[in-house]
Design a protein around this motif. Sequence first.
Motif, mmCIF file in Angstrom:
data_model
loop_
_atom_site.group_PDB
_atom_site.id
_atom_site.type_symbol
_atom_site.label_atom_id
_atom_site.label_comp_id
_atom_site.label_asym_id
_atom_site.label_seq_id
_atom_site.Cartn_x
_atom_site.Cartn_y
_atom_site.Cartn_z
ATOM 1 N N LYS A 43 -10.648 19.876 -120.503
ATOM 2 C CA LYS A 43 -10.516 21.249 -120.732
ATOM 3 C C LYS A 43 -10.504 22.147 -119.698
ATOM 4 O O LYS A 43 -11.442 21.931 -119.045
ATOM 5 N N ASP B 232 -8.335 14.196 -124.832
ATOM 6 C CA ASP B 232 -8.978 15.209 -125.493
ATOM 7 C C ASP B 232 -8.487 15.048 -126.923
ATOM 8 O O ASP B 232 -9.010 16.186 -127.809
ATOM 9 N N ALA B 233 -7.694 14.379 -127.314
ATOM 10 C CA ALA B 233 -7.447 14.069 -128.761
ATOM 11 C C ALA B 233 -8.236 13.006 -129.096
ATOM 12 O O ALA B 233 -7.895 11.788 -129.617
ATOM 13 N N GLU B 234 -9.566 13.145 -129.101
ATOM 14 C CA GLU B 234 -10.783 12.253 -129.443
ATOM 15 C C GLU B 234 -10.989 12.103 -130.603
ATOM 16 O O GLU B 234 -11.543 11.189 -131.309
ATOM 17 N N ASP C 138 -17.229 18.441 -126.615
ATOM 18 C CA ASP C 138 -16.009 17.836 -126.260
ATOM 19 C C ASP C 138 -15.372 18.485 -124.952
ATOM 20 O O ASP C 138 -15.102 19.614 -125.018
HETATM 21 ZN ZN ZN Z 1 -10.818 17.236 -127.810
#
Ligand code: ZN
Length: 501
Positions: A277, A347-349, A270
């Motif tokens: 990130k 990032d909220a995958e 991720d």
């Molecule tokens: Zn993520």
Amino acid sequence: MFIVKDERFFEQEEEAVIIGLYDRPLKFEGELAKLDEAMNGQLTELVKEGDISAKLNEAAVIPALGRIPAKRLIFAGLGKEKQADFHEMKEAIGTAVQRMNKLKLASAAVVLDSFVCENISANDAAQAFSEAFGLSSYKFKGYKQPSNDPEQSIERISVYTNAEAEEIKAALHVGYVLSYGTNSARTLVNMPANMLTACDMADYAKKLADTYGFEVEILEKEDMEKLGMGALLAVNKGSVERPKMITLKYQAQEEWTDVLGFVGKGITFDTGGYSIKPKDGLVGMKTDMGGAAAVLGAMEIIGELKPDQNIVAVIPSTDNMISGEAFKPDDVITSMSGKTIEVLNTDAEGRLVLADAMTYAKHHKADYLVDVATLTGGVVVALGTDKTGAITNNDTFFEEVLEASKEAGEFIWQLPLTEKDKKRIRSSKIADLNNSPGREGHAIMGGGFIGEFAEGTPWVHLDIAGTADTNKAGALGPSGATGVMARTLALLAMRRMKNEG
Ligand code: ZN
Ligand code: BES
Ligand code: ZN
């Protein structure tokens, strides 16, 4: 691995004998008193001198110096008998096993009956021993070049007991299988993302299916397009690796009804995508498939122990990368359920790939759903690194999962999900849902989002972002992946059969 014997242990030639020692006034009673006698009362002296301790989690290696045929005795301190607890006992055994493993022996023995007390039956002691032995002996092989100092690990353990051999053998098997599945999950999580792609994970699942006779189905990108899995496909868009939707089915009943569904987040790496990130946050993101590993570990345990429960396991797998084709904040995507999602944060995958996996598990007739995911940093802030966060839409089902987690010795703690929380998840102006309604309570937002895809099906969400790996080595394993929730899921399947039977 384990051979059950009813002979007198200290008359046998053994490399090392593990003995449980409770903290009671007379440390050596019964057979142990006879052992002490054979050692000329030396053991009592060593206790007095403090070389042998009965305190919980202390272990001592005592050479037998030719007084008995066994070469050495390893005392595992068990603490006060009245406070004996199954999970604490596993830790105490783990401590002793780690001392033993340092000796690099090929075989060893255990005096099972020395662990038995009012709270701990011989069967409990057997399961605790084999589980603790397997967990505490775990080592990730890694990728170092072979050294000249070859590894030696224990190949055989004699288990001395007067209890019924067949029952003890069965309990040893259960404990060992629980550790084995957990260790497999640990290894998957410890593997770097270049060594474990979605394709590799699918191959692993196929092998598991071959070994245990599970039905297996691997959906390819083209299949996902046909099924409209727009959420998983969106996360995969920036990747050169092909996504996989992995399904395993374990059919225990003639009818495919009362199906328990396991759904595991399988993000092999991720980066965060365009909501990238920071560089320190990237290291360690190979563990973002910890949920998938827990599900695969549980399926291995289930394959061995064969509960009476139908199970479908679904793993959505891809990495979350950046390229000219990657999905972006502001994109609106359509999930397999038909629900549209405004992407506010790439990032909220996890919740996106899990959305399609939940729908797909329902498509395979799951009647109960448990999703396991390294979903949010928020759960680490809320609960720390030793508690898994849980969310549910069904308190009765949650109780079952909680019971299983207690039996496994894996701590879970429920977070609330209110109607107001749901409103925030549904607050997009242009789509049905939004994938990042802000940082406040975002462990709840993440779990609640996944719950939107359970619809009416009883569901429990387990956020293992804090518990999937650890930077501290312990009595039951080294630092790195923990394999958390593999045992809870497997025991949930075992318990359901008991509850209904
Ligand atoms: Zn993520
Ligand atoms: N994989 C991460 C969560 C994570 C964080 C796992 C730390 C293990 C350790 C997840 O995909 C993520 O990035 N979540 C975001 C969500 C946010 C953007 C709403 C987070 O928790 O910050
Ligand atoms: Zn993630």
